[in-house]
Design a protein around this motif. Structure first.
Motif, mmCIF file in Angstrom:
data_model
loop_
_atom_site.group_PDB
_atom_site.id
_atom_site.type_symbol
_atom_site.label_atom_id
_atom_site.label_comp_id
_atom_site.label_asym_id
_atom_site.label_seq_id
_atom_site.Cartn_x
_atom_site.Cartn_y
_atom_site.Cartn_z
ATOM 1 N N PHE A 27 -31.731 -3.792 -35.399
ATOM 2 C CA PHE A 27 -32.692 -3.408 -34.361
ATOM 3 C C PHE A 27 -33.677 -4.540 -34.087
ATOM 4 C CE2 PHE A 27 -36.881 -1.714 -33.273
ATOM 5 C CZ PHE A 27 -36.599 -0.985 -32.131
ATOM 6 N N PHE A 28 -34.256 -5.096 -35.137
ATOM 7 C CA PHE A 28 -35.229 -6.168 -34.952
ATOM 8 C C PHE A 28 -34.565 -7.464 -34.500
ATOM 9 C CE2 PHE A 28 -37.720 -3.412 -37.856
ATOM 10 C CZ PHE A 28 -38.819 -3.230 -37.031
ATOM 11 N N GLN A 29 -33.309 -7.675 -34.869
ATOM 12 C CA GLN A 29 -32.593 -8.836 -34.338
ATOM 13 C C GLN A 29 -32.435 -8.731 -32.821
ATOM 14 O OE1 GLN A 29 -28.966 -8.900 -36.585
ATOM 15 N NE2 GLN A 29 -29.798 -10.200 -38.198
ATOM 16 N N CYS A 30 -32.109 -7.535 -32.343
ATOM 17 C CA CYS A 30 -31.948 -7.331 -30.896
ATOM 18 C C CYS A 30 -33.280 -7.510 -30.170
ATOM 19 C CB CYS A 30 -31.381 -5.943 -30.619
ATOM 20 S SG CYS A 30 -29.695 -5.699 -31.211
ATOM 21 N N ILE A 31 -34.358 -7.021 -30.793
ATOM 22 C CA ILE A 31 -35.685 -7.207 -30.185
ATOM 23 C C ILE A 31 -36.032 -8.687 -30.109
ATOM 24 C CG2 ILE A 31 -38.147 -6.749 -30.464
ATOM 25 C CD1 ILE A 31 -36.533 -4.341 -29.539
ATOM 26 N N ARG A 32 -35.732 -9.415 -31.164
ATOM 27 C CA ARG A 32 -35.999 -10.852 -31.159
ATOM 28 C C ARG A 32 -35.136 -11.559 -30.115
ATOM 29 N NH1 ARG A 32 -38.184 -15.222 -34.003
ATOM 30 N NH2 ARG A 32 -37.799 -16.978 -32.605
ATOM 31 N N GLN A 33 -33.884 -11.135 -29.992
ATOM 32 C CA GLN A 33 -32.999 -11.728 -28.997
ATOM 33 C C GLN A 33 -33.517 -11.475 -27.583
ATOM 34 O OE1 GLN A 33 -28.975 -10.372 -29.263
ATOM 35 N NE2 GLN A 33 -28.167 -12.000 -27.947
ATOM 36 N N TYR A 34 -34.049 -10.272 -27.359
ATOM 37 C CA TYR A 34 -34.632 -9.986 -26.045
ATOM 38 C C TYR A 34 -35.849 -10.866 -25.793
ATOM 39 C CZ TYR A 34 -37.275 -7.645 -22.402
ATOM 40 O OH TYR A 34 -38.002 -7.375 -21.266
ATOM 41 N N LYS A 35 -36.639 -11.113 -26.815
ATOM 42 C CA LYS A 35 -37.810 -11.971 -26.670
ATOM 43 C C LYS A 35 -37.412 -13.382 -26.269
ATOM 44 C CE LYS A 35 -41.825 -13.718 -29.213
ATOM 45 N NZ LYS A 35 -42.535 -13.743 -30.520
ATOM 46 N N ASP A 36 -36.273 -13.846 -26.789
ATOM 47 C CA ASP A 36 -35.820 -15.210 -26.498
ATOM 48 C C ASP A 36 -35.103 -15.322 -25.160
ATOM 49 O OD1 ASP A 36 -36.867 -15.972 -28.918
ATOM 50 O OD2 ASP A 36 -34.965 -15.801 -29.998
ATOM 51 N N THR A 37 -34.326 -14.301 -24.803
ATOM 52 C CA THR A 37 -33.457 -14.396 -23.628
ATOM 53 C C THR A 37 -33.910 -13.553 -22.438
ATOM 54 O OG1 THR A 37 -32.046 -12.576 -24.393
ATOM 55 C CG2 THR A 37 -31.504 -14.802 -25.148
ATOM 56 N N LYS A 38 -34.734 -12.520 -22.697
ATOM 57 C CA LYS A 38 -35.200 -11.587 -21.651
ATOM 58 C C LYS A 38 -34.041 -10.816 -21.012
ATOM 59 C CE LYS A 38 -39.380 -13.003 -22.287
ATOM 60 N NZ LYS A 38 -40.327 -12.147 -23.053
ATOM 61 N N GLU A 39 -32.946 -10.659 -21.743
ATOM 62 C CA GLU A 39 -31.811 -9.883 -21.244
ATOM 63 C C GLU A 39 -32.001 -8.411 -21.618
ATOM 64 O OE1 GLU A 39 -28.180 -11.455 -22.657
ATOM 65 O OE2 GLU A 39 -28.424 -13.410 -21.673
ATOM 66 N N LYS A 40 -31.900 -7.542 -20.618
ATOM 67 C CA LYS A 40 -32.128 -6.119 -20.866
ATOM 68 C C LYS A 40 -31.053 -5.506 -21.752
ATOM 69 C CE LYS A 40 -34.707 -5.263 -16.610
ATOM 70 N NZ LYS A 40 -34.779 -4.468 -15.350
ATOM 71 N N SER A 41 -29.870 -6.109 -21.769
ATOM 72 C CA SER A 41 -28.806 -5.587 -22.621
ATOM 73 C C SER A 41 -29.196 -5.638 -24.098
ATOM 74 C CB SER A 41 -27.516 -6.370 -22.400
ATOM 75 O OG SER A 41 -27.695 -7.740 -22.711
ATOM 76 N N CYS A 42 -30.067 -6.549 -24.471
ATOM 77 C CA CYS A 42 -30.532 -6.609 -25.854
ATOM 78 C C CYS A 42 -31.329 -5.361 -26.217
ATOM 79 C CB CYS A 42 -31.384 -7.853 -26.070
ATOM 80 S SG CYS A 42 -30.522 -9.416 -25.756
ATOM 81 N N LEU A 43 -32.128 -4.866 -25.276
ATOM 82 C CA LEU A 43 -32.882 -3.637 -25.523
ATOM 83 C C LEU A 43 -31.954 -2.436 -25.629
ATOM 84 C CD1 LEU A 43 -35.952 -4.113 -23.143
ATOM 85 C CD2 LEU A 43 -35.823 -4.517 -25.610
ATOM 86 N N LEU A 44 -30.920 -2.416 -24.792
ATOM 87 C CA LEU A 44 -29.957 -1.316 -24.870
ATOM 88 C C LEU A 44 -29.190 -1.352 -26.190
ATOM 89 C CD1 LEU A 44 -28.540 -1.409 -21.221
ATOM 90 C CD2 LEU A 44 -30.254 0.157 -22.174
ATOM 91 N N ASN A 45 -28.908 -2.551 -26.673
ATOM 92 C CA ASN A 45 -28.246 -2.680 -27.967
ATOM 93 C C ASN A 45 -29.173 -2.233 -29.097
ATOM 94 O OD1 ASN A 45 -26.089 -3.253 -29.614
ATOM 95 N ND2 ASN A 45 -26.517 -5.447 -29.733
#
Length: 229
Positions: A37-55
């Motif tokens: 969960f926190f990896q996906c949040i961090r990935q969203y912070k870096d890439t701003k891709e909404k799919s990371c939040l859905l993941n």
């Protein structure tokens, strides 16, 4: 291991030290999901891709399954039957179906189910690298079943038969093993499609060739006119 129960008959006892009543079970089960969960949040912070939040949302749906199951031994039986068990069942269905959808639509891109989940016309079936279509029907069906049975592993109040837990864990290893092949296939198809697109974009179009040909012909005509003069 801490209680020296490794490879002993205590593994198969319903109420051993590491049995279903232990609070350590839900705490240990939830750790991998929190990490992802926190990896996906961090990935969203870096890439701003909404799919990371859905993941991230996918991994968060496992948390209610784990802790609602653990509540069985900490609430009154009538409360469990009338309130908490229905919530556990609903959360288990949501987690299983959401994870199944993510596998086939996001990770594998098997767009045959686009009409069901996206309410749009399905795009072309992904390029088949593994021969016959029945392979894909098998992986869809087995993935759905094993996603649902994984709820058994997440639920502490069902962990009475350790042989069943071991069997489900082994089947989960099989599911993840076959998941890898179709995940790699999806990435291979994306890379191939990208390369084909780049190659086609580098080649001149028919209109460009016609314009170049007419331009070349016009310049030759002007040269002939100059020589004649």
């Amino acid at each position: 291991m801490v209680n020296r129960q490794v490879a002993t008959i205590a593994w198969f006892e319903a109420d051993s030290i590491c049995g279903s009543h232990s609070i350590a079970i839900p705490l240990v089960l939830v750790l991998p999901y929190l990490c992802r969960f926190f990896q996906c949040i961090r990935q969203y912070k870096d890439t701003k891709e909404k799919s990371c939040l859905l993941n991230a949302l996918k991994y968060s749906t496992a948390v209610p399954v784990i802790f609602l199951s653990a509540l069985k031994y900490h609430v009154f039986p009538d409360q469990w039957v009338s309130f908490y068990r229905p919530l556990w069942l609903i959360s288990g269905v949501i987690n299983s179906l959401y994870s199944f959808y993510w596998d086939i639509k996001r990770d594998w891109d098997l767009s045959i189910l686009t009409r069901i989940f996206m309410f749009k016309s399905p795009s072309t079936w992904t390029s088949l690298l593994y021969g016959r279509n029945w392979v894909y029907y098998w992986v869809l069906g087995s993935n759905l079943v094993l996603r649902c049975t994984w709820t058994y592993k997440l639920s502490a109040h069902l962990r009475h038969n350790y042989l069943t837990v071991f069997a489900i864990t082994a089947l989960e290893m099989l599911r993840r093993f076959q998941w890898v092949f179709f995940r790699v296939e999806n990435e291979w198809n994306k890379m191939t499609a990208k390369q084909n697109f780049e190659m086609s974009s580098d080649m001149p179009s028919e209109s460009d060739r016609l314009l170049e040909s007419s331009s070349h012909t016009g310049s030759e005509g002007q040269g002939y006119t100059t020589v004649g003069l």
